[in-house]
Every structure is written in C-alpha cells, then in structure tokens.
Scaffold this active site. Structure first.
Site, PDB file in Angstrom:
ATOM      1  CE1 TYR A 158      -6.971  -8.366  -2.184  1.00 30.10           C
ATOM      2  CE2 TYR A 158      -8.796  -6.841  -2.580  1.00 30.10           C
ATOM      3  CZ  TYR A 158      -7.658  -7.130  -1.725  1.00 30.10           C
ATOM      4  OH  TYR A 158      -7.437  -6.302  -0.731  1.00 30.10           O
ATOM      5  CB  THR A 193      -0.160  -0.219   0.892  1.00 32.59           C
ATOM      6  OG1 THR A 193      -0.667  -0.721  -0.403  1.00 32.59           O
ATOM      7  CG2 THR A 193      -1.137  -0.267   1.936  1.00 32.59           C
TER       8      THR A 193
END
Length: 252
Positions: A158, A193
C-alpha cells in the site's frame, strides 16, 4: 477554475471519498461521471447530476469509454479526481511466509497504475477542450496517503503504491503544463470511510486518539472540501497536500 457547467470524472465515486467528492462537485454545478466497479455502483444511491459508469480503472478500454462519455456530455471536461483504491495488508515476511507477489502487484496495479491510466486518458480529452481566459483547461487531483511517508507494519504494498502517486505528481504537472492542466495530490490520514465501518467503536476511538488535533477521524466531506479548494486555487500545481490533523503514523 470554474466548476459550474463543466464535466467531472471521479473514480471510486460510488462510496467513501469518491462519493463525497462527486456530491460536492454536483453542488457546484458540475456534471459528474462517477467511475466504480459494478458491485459498488449497485449500492450507491441515485443522485441527480451523477452518472455512474461501471469501470475498472486498470482497464484501458473501459476507462477510455468512460472518458469519452464525460467528454461528450455537452460541457467541457475540466476535472478528474482519482479516489479509487484498495488497501489489503500483509507483512513482507510473516507467520504464513513471504508476501504474496500477486497481492503486491494487484495493489500497485489498482492504486498507482489505475490512477495513472485515468490521468493519462482523461488529460488527452481535456487537452482537446478550449482554454479559459487564463489558459486553463483542467485539474487532476490524485489520492495518496500519509502511508506514502509513514507506512506501517504490513503496508509495504500500500505504501509503495501511494508513494508512487506522490512521485507522479510533479512530473505529471510538468508534462501537462503546456496544455493548461494542473495536477495535485491529497494525502489523507485516517478517514471515516466504509473500510472502517467494519471495526468497533473502541478501535476507531483508539485511532482518533492518536491524532494531535482535531482529535478525531476525518470525514469524507473534508476530503471533498480540499479537492474543491485545489480546483478553485489556480496557483496550486505539482503539490501533495497532507490532510491528517498533524498525525505521524507509528510503526504499528
């Protein structure tokens, strides 16, 4: 740059950062084309001014078709906000062995190559529009992460993908300057989120406690507000802006 009566593309536009940004652009008078995977679009609420386009950002043909739809909407394509991304984690060497190479490649493919794919194909269409009175044709906003700077344990893939986004920002801005297209990047900290919806309130509170100030998680609408500020501010170009409440991530 003016948003009203222009077209905008938002990737990952069916949820999270992308959904908030798409909604904010519509409120400013843009025709928004929200690109996302079919499964995510099925869960998205119908919103006036937003056209959902099933698109895999890593697929050149699908992205080109989506860009063509936005560029053919009757108003000039001016804005692209790249929010599509994934964030699986795995240690380089863990209890189950070496990091899966396929997983590493997939994360880089979606987060970095997918963003580049949309940036490149959309900039081709934007470059064909007429410039405004200041010579501007468009703005592209990419999404990195503070993991690009302080990747944690398990975030090798990531952090690599988001570090690539940061590294892409300045050369992309320089490449596209001759066409009147600006390129900036937002590097969010911990944002509320759907990815965090599955964890407990206690865990979220622990994450929030690590943020110096304000001591809470960011809201997707705050990302959208920053994206709109970048679009509006004609002298912001080639820059990555952290949106993290002064958070510096610990190793784990």
């Amino acid at each position: 740059m003016r948003i009203e009566n222009t077209a905008a593309i938002v990737t990952g536009g069916a949820s999270g950062l992308g959904a908030a940004t798409a909604a904010a652009l519509v409120k400013q008078g843009a025709k928004v084309f929200a690109l996302d995977l079919p499964g995510s679009i099925e869960k998205a609420p119908e919103t006036a001014g937003i056209t959902y386009v099933p698109t895999d950002v890593t697929d050149g043909d699908e992205v080109r078709a989506a860009v063509t739809a936005a560029a053919s909407s009757g108003v000039p394509l001016r804005t692209v906000v790249n929010c599509a991304g994934i964030g699986p984690s795995m240690r380089i060497l863990g209890k189950k062995g070496v990091h899966d190479l396929g997983l590493y490649a997939k994360i880089v493919q979606v987060n970095l190559i997918g963003s580049f794919n949309v940036l490149a194909l959309a900039s081709e269409a934007i470059a064909q529009t007429g410039a405004d009175e200041n010579g501007q044709r468009g703005v592209i906003v990419n999404t990195a992460s503070i993991a690009a700077y302080e990747g944690q344990v398990g975030q090798a893939a990531y952090a690599s993908s988001k570090g690539g986004i940061v590294g892409l920002t300045l050369p992309a801005a320089r490449d596209l300057a001759q066409y009147g297209i600006r390129v900036c990047t937002i590097a969010p900290g911990i944002v509320e989120t759907p990815m965090l919806a599955t964890v407990s309130e206690e865990f979220r509170a622990g994450l929030a406690a690590g943020v110096p100030f304000p001591q809470r998680l960011a809201a997707p609408e705050e990302y959208a507000k920053l994206a709109l500020a970048i679009i509006d501010h004609d002298y912001l170009n080639g820059e990555t802006i952290r949106m993290d409440g002064a958070l510096r991530m610990a190793p784990r």
